[in-house]
Design a protein around this motif. Sequence first.
Motif, mmCIF file in Angstrom:
data_model
loop_
_atom_site.group_PDB
_atom_site.id
_atom_site.type_symbol
_atom_site.label_atom_id
_atom_site.label_comp_id
_atom_site.label_asym_id
_atom_site.label_seq_id
_atom_site.Cartn_x
_atom_site.Cartn_y
_atom_site.Cartn_z
ATOM 1 N N GLN A 66 45.076 37.624 37.174
ATOM 2 C CA GLN A 66 44.785 38.392 35.921
ATOM 3 C C GLN A 66 44.565 39.790 35.453
ATOM 4 O OE1 GLN A 66 41.316 40.190 35.291
ATOM 5 N NE2 GLN A 66 42.129 40.339 33.264
ATOM 6 N N GLY A 67 44.354 40.318 37.258
ATOM 7 C CA GLY A 67 44.990 41.616 37.792
ATOM 8 C C GLY A 67 43.021 42.687 36.876
ATOM 9 N N GLY A 68 42.480 42.001 36.447
ATOM 10 C CA GLY A 68 41.627 43.566 35.914
ATOM 11 C C GLY A 68 40.967 44.079 36.722
ATOM 12 N N TRP A 69 40.596 43.673 37.753
ATOM 13 C CA TRP A 69 39.343 44.341 39.397
ATOM 14 C C TRP A 69 40.206 45.126 39.868
ATOM 15 C CZ3 TRP A 69 42.520 44.216 43.807
ATOM 16 C CH2 TRP A 69 43.865 43.569 43.360
ATOM 17 N N ARG A 70 42.058 45.351 39.038
ATOM 18 C CA ARG A 70 42.234 46.613 39.940
ATOM 19 C C ARG A 70 41.993 47.807 38.984
ATOM 20 N NH1 ARG A 70 46.983 42.773 38.747
ATOM 21 N NH2 ARG A 70 47.398 41.901 41.319
ATOM 22 N N ASP A 71 41.461 47.312 37.542
ATOM 23 C CA ASP A 71 40.792 48.823 36.742
ATOM 24 C C ASP A 71 39.673 50.143 37.669
ATOM 25 O OD1 ASP A 71 43.409 48.708 35.601
ATOM 26 O OD2 ASP A 71 41.963 47.107 34.059
ATOM 27 N N LEU A 72 39.064 49.089 38.659
ATOM 28 C CA LEU A 72 37.432 49.488 38.506
ATOM 29 C C LEU A 72 37.842 50.047 40.039
ATOM 30 C CD1 LEU A 72 36.408 45.785 39.792
ATOM 31 C CD2 LEU A 72 35.355 47.325 37.829
ATOM 32 N N PRO A 73 37.009 50.969 40.284
ATOM 33 C CA PRO A 73 37.427 51.983 41.608
ATOM 34 C C PRO A 73 37.543 51.779 42.624
ATOM 35 C CG PRO A 73 35.638 53.283 39.583
ATOM 36 C CD PRO A 73 36.116 51.416 39.669
ATOM 37 N N ASP A 74 36.558 51.242 42.791
ATOM 38 C CA ASP A 74 36.769 50.070 44.119
ATOM 39 C C ASP A 74 36.580 49.064 44.175
ATOM 40 O OD1 ASP A 74 35.375 49.739 43.361
ATOM 41 O OD2 ASP A 74 33.488 50.404 44.774
#
Length: 202
Positions: A177-185
């Motif tokens: 899914q990959g959405g976590w990559r948009d979080l600063p950490d």
Amino acid sequence: MRALMGGSLLGMDMGEQAVRVVELHRRRGRWTCPHRGVAQVGPGVMYEGSVEDIDGMAAAVRQAWSSSGSACVRVALAMPGAALITQAVRLPAGLPDEQLEILVELEAAQYMPFALEDASLDFCILGPAGSGEEIDVLLVIARRANVQRRLDAVKVAGLHAVIMDSEVLALQAAVVQGGWRDLPDGAAYQLAWGLAMHRYAG
């Protein structure tokens, strides 16, 4: 593993250093993370993936939940791969559920270094095998006590665990899914993100 779905859901990464939680929303194909939180885990609370201090872990769980700002109390957890035994087996197709469960237990007993009554066992049917007269089944086995300690810590914290997954599978789902990559950490929240995605599974 099996889940009770419906309503909001927190993905919870219960680690040796920290507890991290994530709540996801998806609208028109877009994922957002309105709530996330983290709390440090004290020394000795968890050792080699096993919760040793239930009250200490419950305190960290409660703090992570509080810091997230979420009102959701339903939680998806995971067991580390090292604490799980996974094994694919081949069984006859077309069996009634009761007979299939009996066969699964008999097969699982061959791979467990502990008694069946001490095991938490789940399975999923992977699909037909060969000519179609057999099915491939994935067994997932953990020590019941290890699973129960995680569930107890969540309960003491005032939350309700509805899913127990494998960390490996949850991480794989998050990578796709990959959405976590948009979080600063984001990398630190990858497992919690993958678990939170169970809200939209099915």
